[in-house]
Motif scaffolding. Structure first.
Motif, short mmCIF file in Angstrom:
data_model
loop_
_atom_site.label_atom_id
_atom_site.label_comp_id
_atom_site.label_asym_id
_atom_site.label_seq_id
_atom_site.Cartn_x
_atom_site.Cartn_y
_atom_site.Cartn_z
N LYS A 1 0.84 -1.20 0.00
CA LYS A 1 0.00 0.00 0.00
C LYS A 1 0.87 1.25 0.00
O LYS A 1 0.59 2.22 -0.71
CB LYS A 1 -0.95 0.01 1.20
CG LYS A 1 -1.93 1.17 1.16
CD LYS A 1 -3.04 0.95 2.16
CE LYS A 1 -3.99 2.10 2.20
NZ LYS A 1 -4.90 2.20 1.08
N HIS A 2 1.94 1.24 0.78
CA HIS A 2 2.84 2.40 0.82
C HIS A 2 3.53 2.61 -0.53
O HIS A 2 3.68 3.74 -0.99
CB HIS A 2 3.89 2.22 1.92
CG HIS A 2 4.80 3.38 2.05
ND1 HIS A 2 6.04 3.40 1.46
CD2 HIS A 2 4.66 4.57 2.66
CE1 HIS A 2 6.62 4.57 1.72
NE2 HIS A 2 5.81 5.29 2.46
N ALA A 3 3.92 1.53 -1.17
CA ALA A 3 4.66 1.62 -2.43
C ALA A 3 3.77 1.96 -3.62
O ALA A 3 4.16 2.75 -4.49
CB ALA A 3 5.40 0.31 -2.71
N THR A 4 2.57 1.37 -3.65
CA THR A 4 1.73 1.48 -4.85
C THR A 4 0.38 2.15 -4.63
O THR A 4 -0.30 2.46 -5.61
CB THR A 4 1.45 0.08 -5.44
OG1 THR A 4 0.59 -0.63 -4.53
CG2 THR A 4 2.73 -0.71 -5.67
N ALA B 1 3.66 -4.45 -10.04
CA ALA B 1 3.31 -3.08 -9.64
C ALA B 1 4.32 -2.54 -8.62
O ALA B 1 4.69 -1.37 -8.67
CB ALA B 1 1.90 -3.04 -9.07
N VAL B 2 4.76 -3.40 -7.70
CA VAL B 2 5.78 -3.00 -6.73
C VAL B 2 7.09 -2.72 -7.46
O VAL B 2 7.76 -1.72 -7.19
CB VAL B 2 5.96 -4.06 -5.62
CG1 VAL B 2 7.10 -3.69 -4.68
CG2 VAL B 2 4.67 -4.24 -4.84
N MET B 3 7.45 -3.59 -8.40
CA MET B 3 8.66 -3.37 -9.21
C MET B 3 8.59 -2.02 -9.92
O MET B 3 9.55 -1.25 -9.91
CB MET B 3 8.84 -4.48 -10.25
CG MET B 3 9.24 -5.83 -9.69
SD MET B 3 10.98 -5.99 -9.35
CE MET B 3 11.62 -6.29 -10.96
N GLY C 1 13.61 5.52 -9.05
CA GLY C 1 14.97 5.61 -9.58
C GLY C 1 15.86 4.40 -9.34
O GLY C 1 17.05 4.43 -9.64
N TYR C 2 15.30 3.32 -8.82
CA TYR C 2 16.07 2.11 -8.57
C TYR C 2 15.93 1.13 -9.73
O TYR C 2 14.96 1.17 -10.47
CB TYR C 2 15.60 1.42 -7.28
CG TYR C 2 15.76 2.29 -6.06
CD1 TYR C 2 17.00 2.44 -5.45
CD2 TYR C 2 14.67 2.95 -5.52
CE1 TYR C 2 17.15 3.24 -4.33
CE2 TYR C 2 14.81 3.76 -4.39
CZ TYR C 2 16.05 3.89 -3.81
OH TYR C 2 16.20 4.69 -2.70
N ASN D 1 12.46 -9.62 -5.04
CA ASN D 1 12.92 -9.65 -3.65
C ASN D 1 13.60 -8.33 -3.29
O ASN D 1 13.35 -7.73 -2.24
CB ASN D 1 13.88 -10.82 -3.44
CG ASN D 1 13.25 -12.14 -3.80
OD1 ASN D 1 12.24 -12.53 -3.24
ND2 ASN D 1 13.81 -12.83 -4.78
N GLU D 2 14.48 -7.86 -4.19
CA GLU D 2 15.15 -6.59 -3.96
C GLU D 2 14.14 -5.44 -4.00
O GLU D 2 14.21 -4.51 -3.18
CB GLU D 2 16.23 -6.37 -5.02
CG GLU D 2 17.01 -5.08 -4.84
CD GLU D 2 18.10 -4.88 -5.89
OE1 GLU D 2 18.76 -3.82 -5.83
OE2 GLU D 2 18.30 -5.75 -6.76
N ALA D 3 13.18 -5.50 -4.91
CA ALA D 3 12.15 -4.46 -5.01
C ALA D 3 11.33 -4.39 -3.72
O ALA D 3 11.05 -3.31 -3.20
CB ALA D 3 11.24 -4.72 -6.20
N ASP D 4 10.96 -5.55 -3.17
CA ASP D 4 10.19 -5.59 -1.92
C ASP D 4 11.00 -4.99 -0.78
O ASP D 4 10.48 -4.26 0.06
CB ASP D 4 9.78 -7.02 -1.58
CG ASP D 4 8.70 -7.58 -2.49
OD1 ASP D 4 8.13 -6.80 -3.29
OD2 ASP D 4 8.44 -8.79 -2.42
#
Length: 158
Positions: free
Chosen positions: A109-112, A121-123, A130-131, A137-140
């Motif tokens: 919810k915070h990310a998307t 969607a998180v990715m 900018g990442y 896993n890294e995106a999470d």
């Protein structure tokens, strides 16, 4: 001077994101896949050593957050998560480092803006910051770190 925060997406491939004292953010993913000739507990020992190496690299880890997963794809995934979680919480207790689990929906919810967002969607949300995460896993872990930073910054303003 910033608070040093490590965010982890626990699993056989663990995503991590770290904010150091200078405010610099680094991230990646680390595999703890069982090796061919090692016993079942060795991956957890390697995981504990890896966290210790991160702590040494930043001189002082001040807070640690992990993605709190309630539902797993398989029994094996649930067992692996439980092993990583037990290793992590024991390590934090031993080193006197505060830790907190954050529900998956809170991070999404915070990310998307949606608590039930899909991995892509998180990715996309993390890329928009900018990442260039190598995997989900890294995106999470990056999404979790940004949630944690917002919590810390808000608490320090109070």
């Amino acid at each position: 001077m910033h608070t040093t925060i490590l965010a982890l997406d626990l699993g056989t491939t663990t995503g991590w994101a770290l904010r150091d004292r200078t405010g610099r953010i680094t991230s990646g993913s680390q595999s703890f896949k069982p090796q061919r000739f090692e016993g079942g507990g060795m991956r957890y020992l390697r995981f504990g050593r890896w966290i210790s190496e991160i702590q040494t690299s930043v001189s002082e880890l001040q807070f640690l957050y992990f993605e709190e997963v309630r539902r797993h794809v398989s029994t094996d995934a649930a067992h692996a998560y439980g092993g990583f979680l037990a290793t992590l919480t024991a390590w934090c207790e031993h080193h006197g480092i505060p830790y907190q689990g954050v529900p998956v929906g809170t991070i999404k919810k915070h990310a998307t803006g949606k608590g039930n967002a899909r991995k892509d969607a998180v990715m996309a949300a993390v890329r928009a910051r900018g990442y260039l995460p190598t995997d989900d896993n890294e995106a999470d872990a990056l999404a979790l770190l940004h949630w944690a930073i917002q919590q810390h910054d808000a608490a320090q303003e109070d």
